[in-house]
Structures are given as structure tokens and as C-alpha cells.
Design an enzyme around this catalytic site. Structure first.
Site, short mmCIF file in Angstrom:
data_model
loop_
_atom_site.label_atom_id
_atom_site.label_comp_id
_atom_site.label_asym_id
_atom_site.label_seq_id
_atom_site.Cartn_x
_atom_site.Cartn_y
_atom_site.Cartn_z
N CYS A 173 -17.18 21.41 -38.53
CA CYS A 173 -16.98 22.24 -39.62
C CYS A 173 -18.07 23.07 -40.30
O CYS A 173 -17.82 23.87 -41.18
CB CYS A 173 -16.61 20.99 -40.67
SG CYS A 173 -17.82 20.19 -41.27
N CYS A 219 -17.21 13.14 -42.93
CA CYS A 219 -17.87 13.74 -44.00
C CYS A 219 -18.83 12.74 -44.36
O CYS A 219 -19.98 13.06 -44.85
CB CYS A 219 -16.66 14.23 -45.05
SG CYS A 219 -15.39 15.13 -44.30
FE1 FES Z 1 -17.12 18.61 -42.88
FE2 FES Z 1 -16.12 17.36 -44.46
S1 FES Z 1 -14.98 19.08 -43.52
S2 FES Z 1 -18.04 17.48 -44.05
#
Ligand code: FES
Length: 144
Positions: free
Chosen positions: A33, A102
Site C-alpha cells: 500500500c 495496518c
Molecule cells: Fe496500508 Fe493501512 S492500507 S497501512
């Protein structure tokens, strides 16, 4: 989708910022991400007396950083090392499965900051019991 605790820690994150002259710093990122988290620790007599964070990331990452820094404050390094991403997620009253990674960032950031301290003091580095680094199994955006 998110618990009240998550929303609370996202909207009013605790311990945001930097510690001047930290005893340990851990910077981690998730390659999938692109989110980045930096954890700062103040350590006295093996106890974490202060913990702060700077997170460039999603709401769940900010809530996880906030909760993780709350959880490790006042703990010994040994106790803080045992604070898993699951413990962070539980303290937040749950995270959606797609957002569990996360909370992994928070665990890794704390671990890295503790090892940074240990390294600076010539102590042996602790090893991750459950390396998450390449575990994006719960993340549908993963290509693994
Ligand atoms: Fe990557 Fe939350 S979407 S840390």
C-alpha cells in the site's frame, strides 16, 4: 466497518509527533500500500517511558500507531516486544480483515525501534517470532 475505538484513535490519535533524542527509532513501510510508519521510543532502565509516532498512511494505520504507542508505554522492553499486531487490533475492538496488515506495521515499527535501541547499546538483536514481512495473505491487493 470500523469500531468506535478505531474511529476515536483515528480522529484523536494519541502520541503523535517525534521524541527529541529518542533512544530507539523504527521506520517501517508496507510495499503493497506504500504506507510508512515511524516509531520513536524513550527508554529508561529497560522501561519505555515515552512513545510517539509519525504515520503517513491510512486511517487504520494511524489508529494502530496510536493504540500501539499507548500499549507499550510503561512496559519493559520484553513486555513491549510481546505486543503483537493482534493485541493492537483487539485493543481497537477489531479491524476488518483487509486492514489487519495496518496493525502489522505498528508491531514491526515497535520491534524495529526496540532493536535500534539494543543495537546502539551493543545488545543482541531480538528476532521476529512471526515474521509478517511477506505475509499479505489477508490482503486482496497482494500479488503473492
Ligand atoms: Fe496500508 Fe493501512 S492500507 S497501512
Amino acid at each position: 466497518m470500523y469500531s468506535e475505538k478505531v474511529m476515536d484513535h483515528f480522529k484523536n490519535p494519541r502520541n503523535v509527533g517525534e521524541i527529541e533524542n529518542p533512544d530507539g527509532v523504527g521506520e517501517v513501510g508496507n510495499p503493497v500500500c506504500g504506507d510508512i510508519m515511524k516509531i520513536f521510543l524513550k527508554i529508561e532502565n529497560n522501561i519505555i517511558t515515552d512513545a510517539k509516532f509519525k504515520t503517513f498512511g491510512c486511517g487504520a494505520a494511524i489508529a494502530s500507531s496510536s493504540m500501539a504507542t499507548e500499549l507499550v508505554r510503561g512496559k519493559t522492553l520484553e513486555e513491549a516486544w510481546e505486543v503483537s499486531n493482534k493485541a493492537v487490533a483487539e485493543a481497537l475492538e477489531g479491524l476488518p480483515p483487509i486492514k489487519m496488515h495496518c496493525s502489522v506495521l505498528a508491531e514491526e515499527g515497535i520491534h524495529k525501534a526496540i532493536n535500534d535501541y539494543r543495537k546502539k547499546h551493543g545488545l543482541e538483536l531480538w528476532v521476529e517470532k512471526n515474521p509478517h514481512a511477506h505475509d499479505h495473505s489477508e490482503d486482496p491487493t497482494s500479488d503473492h
